[in-house]
Design an enzyme around this catalytic site. Sequence first.
Site, PDB file in Angstrom:
ATOM      1  N   GLY A  81      91.518   0.708 -60.059  1.00  0.00           N
ATOM      2  CA  GLY A  81      92.496   0.503 -61.111  1.00  0.00           C
ATOM      3  C   GLY A  81      92.934  -0.935 -61.151  1.00  0.00           C
ATOM      4  N   SER A 137      95.635  -2.184 -60.222  1.00  0.00           N
ATOM      5  CA  SER A 137      96.432  -2.613 -59.076  1.00  0.00           C
ATOM      6  C   SER A 137      95.696  -2.520 -57.749  1.00  0.00           C
ATOM      7  CB  SER A 137      97.700  -1.770 -59.000  1.00  0.00           C
ATOM      8  OG  SER A 137      97.372  -0.397 -58.928  1.00  0.00           O
ATOM      9  N   LYS A 183      92.370  -0.319 -55.284  1.00  0.00           N
ATOM     10  CA  LYS A 183      91.342   0.698 -55.131  1.00  0.00           C
ATOM     11  C   LYS A 183      91.924   1.941 -54.468  1.00  0.00           C
ATOM     12  CE  LYS A 183      87.715  -2.802 -54.453  1.00  0.00           C
ATOM     13  NZ  LYS A 183      86.693  -3.326 -53.532  1.00  0.00           N
ATOM     14  N   ASP A 195     103.854   6.354 -67.481  1.00  0.00           N
ATOM     15  CA  ASP A 195     102.407   6.140 -67.536  1.00  0.00           C
ATOM     16  C   ASP A 195     101.682   7.473 -67.428  1.00  0.00           C
ATOM     17  OD1 ASP A 195     100.072   4.715 -67.819  1.00  0.00           O
ATOM     18  OD2 ASP A 195      99.949   4.100 -65.720  1.00  0.00           O
TER      19      ASP A 195
END
Length: 981
Positions: A691, A693, A695, A816
């Site tokens: 992602g 931000s 792994k 989110d």
Amino acid sequence: MQVKTSVLLLLTILCFLSYISFALNQEGLYLQRMKLSLSDPSGFLSGWSDRDPDPCNWTGVTCNGQGSVVSVILTGASLSGSFPISLCRLPSLSKLSLSNNDINSSLPLSISSCRNLAYLDLSQNLLAGPLPSTLSDLHFLRYLNLEGNSFSGEIPATFGLFRQLESLTLTENLLDRTIPAVLGNITSLKKLALAYNPFSQGELPPELGNLTNLEYMWLADCNIVGSIPDSFGGLRRLKNLDLSNNGLTGRIPSVLSQLKSIVQVELYNNSFTGTLALSWSNLTNLRRFDASMNSLIGPIPEELCELPLESLNLFENKLEGLIPESIAKSPNLYDLKLFRNELTGSLPRELGKNSALQTLDVSYSNLSGEVPEFLCHNGALEEIVLINNAFSGKIPTNLGECRSLRRVRLGANRFYGEIPPLFWGLPHVYLLDLYENSFSGNISHLIYGAKNLSTLNISNNKFSGGIPNEIGSLDSLVEFLAHDNELGGEIPSPIVNMKQLGRLDLSNNDLSGGIPKGIQSMKQLNELNLANNRLSGHIPDELGNLMVLNYLDLSKNNFSGEIPLSLQNLKLNELNLSSNLLSGDIPPLFANGVYKDSFLGNPGLCVHNSGLCNPRQGKTSRVFSWILRSIFIIAGLVFLVGLVWFLLKYKKLEKIKNGSTITKWTSFHKLGFSEFEISYCLKEANVIGRGASGKVYKVILSNGETVAVKKLHERPNNNENDSNSFGSDKHEFEVEVETLGKIRHKNIVRLWCCCITGSCKLLVYEYMPNGSLGDLLHSNKKRLLDWPIRFKIALDAAEGLSYLHHDCVPPIVHRDVKSNNILLDEDFGAKISDFGVAKVVKAANRGVESMSVIAGSCGYIAPEYAYTLRVNEKSDIYSFGIVILELITGKSPIDPEFGEKDLATWVCTKLDQHGIGQVVDPELDSRFNEHICRVLDIGLLCTSSLPINRPSMRRVVNMMQELSATMPCEQEKDGKIFPSF
């Protein structure tokens, strides 16, 4: 001569017919020019061709008796491109609708050439730039709708020149100046809708009171301050007034009492103060009044309650005094929310008798008296929330027959007596909260009927008798809290069948017998508290198999025998075995200062291999024992120093590769692994996800357990205004730790622990074998997801979000929600994950909080959040609606097939043009189509462009639970009918 005359006549007729044909087809040429200027990926305009030269036969085109085009309606046609100004050359065009398309760029000033337009609808497009000042040149215009675009700047002063305009809708744009006073000049207006624009802070123009024909005023979330002008008393035809989510102050003005036609008043989430001292008797048409989340004081007006209200919301104010008895006489009342006030007295005695009451919430007040017996008289009551008051008496017997109930919270009152037997088994109740009262009697065997029960809290009462065996049939139960009662008998053995149970607290009762066999099957058990009972027997070795157990308290009982060594597998944060009859050695892992108070009051316990278990041991023996221990300790220290030196010398390269050593380790549950075991398993071969931000790794530990580890890379800076920041006040790591560390729910992923290394931060979660919904749904494994499984996933996710919005204190907005953040266990049970940008909604913000940057994922972000940066639970609901549409269509929210549309718009367009067949994933069995259609309705409701039209997550859960009973069954298997899930 005669032949020449005949030829001449024939030519004349042909020329005349040619002229007529040319006159009829000239407007067709203009329409053809429009078609060529737009992109038409769906072929909506394919019938506009030379094969039919009469445009009156074309799709979306209407002509008058003279064959001239008067109307062009192309709603939801997937058209894109600039506004087709060639349409303005149609001399008789009076109605034009291009709504719900992808018309982009700006709206040209030359639109004023459409001089005969009376109706113009360009809503839900991609138009940007300023509003054309020339629109007011359309002297015949009565209807103008530009909702859901990206117009910016000011509302032109020329708009005050409209003379026949009746409806002006500019909601959900980017208009950022103040609301102009010139709008008060449009005296023909019946509807004015400017809501959800980021206007500059300003007051309501008094000139709007000149709109004497106005019936609908919607100015929610427009950054309005000050007070409501006295001139609004002139709006005698006004039916709907919505000024919610602004900064209005002062008293609610008495001029509202002059609005005799008013039906609905929405004033919530402002800063009104003072009393509701209006002449309400004039407002005989008022049906809905919402002035919640202000600072109103004084009593609730008797006159207001005498009106035929359907909904009265006055929660989170400072109202005091009695609730008028007259409110119970309203024949239409279904929603009454008065919580968090300073009200006193009792509830109206006949509340619910004269109307189909659905919701009653008067929690956190000073109310007293008994529960009215008629609350469920009409069989519609779904929620009754009375917590933190001084109610007394017994629960009415007829509430036990109220099968519509879903949420019951009666805690922290003074109720007494026995619970009606049928009340225990209400089939739709998912939350039954009776804590801190004086209830007595037994838990009824009829509790087996409460199949939907998720939380049962009967703590701090006087319940007696045994816990019935039927408690074990509650498959959905997550929390069972019955501490501080007078329960006796043995813990029923069927309790181990509750596979979802995460918290069991039976402390401070009179239970006897032992811990039931088979407790290792309760894999989700996180907290077990059986303290202060008369339990006996051995502590079962099976407890060591409950790998998520974080809290274990068996103190003040009569347990005997040895402490099972298997408990060392758990690494409990809280362990209390004190005041029992235990004997033998304390397991080595617990023989340290951390657990020094965990074993007090057990005289038979010994510290392994020490002289501390026999008080009669001689002095010489103790000295010899001490010398031996010292030798072993010194030898151990030498060995450890050598080992550390070796690792520093030869593992330096690996340390640089994997990051610095762990500097901080925090666990939220009892763990069966160490931080070092985690850090050494973070290899590229174990990566299961990536992602923005960091792994995600799959880590198989030495004890056989599997966990998921998210490795967050350190950001160069944590400035919220930076494009790389997380868009919150805190780093994603801290937010996720604070949020998930305290949440316990079956549909929220568990965070085991977190740790910080020099270059990265690690979050360790429970491992979900089936990965994320997004990865599974949009891969070749999609065939595993039949409709019953997809529906179950949607329901699980809805319950998780409902818990965050309604049952967390304070509430949490995820921000989110997407399919990749819905994880699936081995049985495809769904859990919400990734709380890195979650936001706690503070009471001071009244449910709305402004962000400085957008958080969320493309395709899931609610339209109003994208331009107002104001977040509340409605943003999550929109995102969840997109997930429902994903499950139904099988498509990603961003797909080339959509063009510049989003998934919600694409679904609506396809439904309008081709029906449900073009929307449902072809992988799904057609026999579920009727059920899918009903779930689709929920998804479309959640993705409404107007936040106020989206249902709460609790309402979404209720609707989906109702649909679960209508799921078609699978075909017969061995002569029996089995449900699909």
